[in-house]
Design a protein around this motif. Sequence first.
Motif, short mmCIF file in Angstrom:
data_model
loop_
_atom_site.label_atom_id
_atom_site.label_comp_id
_atom_site.label_asym_id
_atom_site.label_seq_id
_atom_site.Cartn_x
_atom_site.Cartn_y
_atom_site.Cartn_z
N GLU A 51 128.67 46.53 -15.57
CA GLU A 51 126.62 46.28 -15.53
C GLU A 51 126.72 46.86 -17.26
N GLY A 52 128.21 47.11 -18.22
CA GLY A 52 127.98 48.03 -19.45
C GLY A 52 127.15 49.79 -19.75
N GLN A 57 134.39 52.14 -21.50
CA GLN A 57 134.33 50.54 -21.31
C GLN A 57 133.30 50.08 -22.49
N PRO A 58 132.83 49.94 -23.48
CA PRO A 58 132.31 49.85 -24.28
C PRO A 58 132.11 48.22 -24.82
N ARG A 59 132.65 47.25 -24.70
CA ARG A 59 133.11 45.69 -24.93
C ARG A 59 133.49 45.49 -23.38
N THR A 63 139.80 44.71 -17.98
CA THR A 63 140.30 44.46 -16.15
C THR A 63 139.34 45.56 -15.92
N PRO A 64 139.03 45.44 -14.93
CA PRO A 64 138.31 46.25 -14.10
C PRO A 64 139.41 47.75 -13.06
N ARG A 93 143.59 54.00 -17.75
CA ARG A 93 142.31 52.61 -18.41
C ARG A 93 142.40 52.62 -17.70
N MET A 94 140.87 51.21 -17.42
CA MET A 94 141.18 50.24 -16.45
C MET A 94 142.58 49.38 -16.36
#
Length: 329
Positions: A51-52, A57-59, A63-64, A93-94
């Motif tokens: 959902e931002g 994860q700012p952009r 891949t989550p 990181r994701m």
Amino acid sequence: MQAVARVSVSSFGGPDSVQVEHGTIASPAKRTVRVRVTHASVGSTDALAREGRYLLQPRAGFTPGYDFVGVIDSDSPASGWERGTRVAGCLPRMGSNSTLIDVKPSLLVAVPEALPSAEAAALPLDLVTAGLAVALADPVPRPSVLVQGVSGALGALIAQHFASRGAAVLGTASARSRTFAESLGAHVLDYRDPHWRELAQVQQPDGVGAVFDHTGDPRLRQLASADGTVVRLAFVGRPGRERLDTVAGGAGAMAQYFRHPRTRVCSVPLFVATQPRRYRELLRTQFDRIVSGELRAPSVRVVPLSDVSRAHRELAEISPGQKIVLTLA
């Protein structure tokens, strides 16, 4: 080159913004091993990122997924891992929602033989977070704790840790999840009750030995004893301002540290990236506690990779004590 399928969040939005992309991947980079992911969890952090609203994860275009289970899919004797070994891990990181990932060997642990892969994949991030949070709070000066979100996967693990040691566990939860929370040994405070903090003080008039908080509410310091610890697990932000409020909450927690040295911030991505040896030891220990029955694992709802949008939709309706795991095999 190898074929790969990965989940992609090409633009921020709802569950339908999550798609599966197909492509190829080159040979593993130096000092990494290739893992063929068989299972990866889908959790609230993934939804927040989709959902931002997630600071790290700012952009869009990512891949989550943090945690996974898979098998070693490359020959790299120097890494200490043999092809075909079943492993689990938590990434700094994701990126775990992919059929193939390249991982530093230092981030992997062997999955206990007695632990099914789907169940194991639901655990690494929560197990490491719970273990680190408990370590940050120890020694607990009083045999009592307050766990916010006690019926969630993370809160449940923290509650079990202290309940098994005879501590009084207060936990915030909803009426829907009360029965599950009580099965963990928690005294439930309904977080919708505007007076729940006063009720907590009635239960523990001298304050609890530790508060485990995922909201960043500074008033929770009042519920801890003078020598008690407040462990900040997350910071809930205002709609549309979550990332900014997370930064502000972290800064506020650091400021509180100088006024109250028993304030801690629990950052698992930073912990995994900077202390891999300690992270591996912690994950192995926590896996052993699951296998021995000392900690209860969540039940798992398995969803195939092709239905990843459905997995994200179902996040809003999972039962207390349940997690969603993608199967990527």
